[in-house]
Design a protein around this motif. Structure first.
Motif, mmCIF file in Angstrom:
data_model
loop_
_atom_site.group_PDB
_atom_site.id
_atom_site.type_symbol
_atom_site.label_atom_id
_atom_site.label_comp_id
_atom_site.label_asym_id
_atom_site.label_seq_id
_atom_site.Cartn_x
_atom_site.Cartn_y
_atom_site.Cartn_z
ATOM 1 N N ARG A 1 -6.751 4.596 2.657
ATOM 2 C CA ARG A 1 -5.991 5.408 3.601
ATOM 3 C C ARG A 1 -5.254 4.519 4.603
ATOM 4 O O ARG A 1 -4.090 4.768 4.933
ATOM 5 N N LYS B 1 -2.031 6.555 9.256
ATOM 6 C CA LYS B 1 -1.063 6.422 10.361
ATOM 7 C C LYS B 1 -1.453 5.258 11.275
ATOM 8 O O LYS B 1 -2.166 4.357 10.873
ATOM 9 N N LYS C 1 3.601 4.056 4.746
ATOM 10 C CA LYS C 1 3.913 5.347 4.127
ATOM 11 C C LYS C 1 5.423 5.574 4.100
ATOM 12 O O LYS C 1 5.957 6.213 3.185
ATOM 13 N N SER D 1 -2.430 2.336 2.663
ATOM 14 C CA SER D 1 -1.345 3.123 2.077
ATOM 15 C C SER D 1 -0.498 3.781 3.170
ATOM 16 O O SER D 1 0.540 4.377 2.876
ATOM 17 N N GLY D 2 -0.962 3.674 4.422
ATOM 18 C CA GLY D 2 -0.262 4.291 5.536
ATOM 19 C C GLY D 2 -0.674 5.712 5.824
ATOM 20 O O GLY D 2 -0.234 6.303 6.811
ATOM 21 N N GLU D 3 -1.542 6.268 4.979
ATOM 22 C CA GLU D 3 -1.957 7.662 5.164
ATOM 23 C C GLU D 3 -2.699 7.870 6.488
ATOM 24 O O GLU D 3 -2.645 8.954 7.073
#
Length: 205
Positions: free
Chosen positions: A94, A101, A108, A97-99
């Motif tokens: 997470r 934030k 992302k 992957s940029g999920e």
């Protein structure tokens, strides 16, 4: 919203023939070869995501960027420390992957093709001033700070707006080999960076 934070160190080696211009141009200036190919390693000294401890784990990345870094269309693959629990593994995906934030949220936006993540044995070793990263059979690299007029002090770019961190030690790769996702790269002698990282989620102060 994910509650996460990571403190540690990042090393990166790319195909730029001189020090990567992205650090001072913030991705607006093209890489020296017109495109960017890179590997990176992250050593997590302390960290967590949603109550899951990430301390002591390592992460490897392979990045393939077709032009100016700030224009996106990145391809990225992640390698997660095989010692990670299932919850830590999922949390690190997470984050990278940029999920999740926050600091890495730009992934992302900029990564158009996430090539996937997998577990791997990852060694991130400090040997004097040298840093060595071995990620399974995918990445084998060693970076070392360049020598300045004072050999005991690192040559660094400080107080930048670079996303990884404000202070970047200028280094070179003694070895930079990638064998992953159909890519066969050798970046010995090319640009490298060392950065102390203090990343966190969007809600952290």
């Amino acid at each position: 919203m994910d509650d996460w934070a990571i403190k540690g160190e990042l090393i990166l080696n790319c195909n730029c023939t001189v020090f990567c211009p992205c650090v001072v141009s913030l991705g607006k200036h093209p890489p020296t070869e017109g495109y960017c190919q890179a590997w990176a390693g992250v050593r997590i000294d302390s960290g967590h995501i949603n109550g899951v401890d990430l301390s002591g784990l390592n992460v490897g990345l392979v990045l393939d960027i077709p032009g100016n870094m700030g224009r996106g269309n990145w391809k990225c693959a992640a390698y997660i420390d095989e010692r990670a629990s299932d919850a830590a593994y999922d949390g690190l995906i997470r984050i990278f992957s940029g999920e999740a934030k926050g600091t890495t949220g730009l992934f992302k936006l900029l990564v158009s093709d996430f090539l996937g993540a997998e577990r791997a044995p990852i060694e991130y070793v400090n040997e004097g001033k040298k840093r060595r990263l071995v990620v399974g059979k995918a990445i084998k690299g060693e970076v070392e700070p360049i020598v300045g007029s004072d050999p005991d002090a690192e040559v660094a770019v400080t107080n930048t707006g670079y996303w990884m961190g404000p202070d970047i030690t200028i280094a070179t790769a003694n070895q930079g080999r990638v064998r992953a996702h159909g890519r066969v790269w050798d970046f010995d002698g090319r640009s490298a960076e060392i950065c102390q990282i203090d990343w966190h989620g969007a809600s952290a102060a």
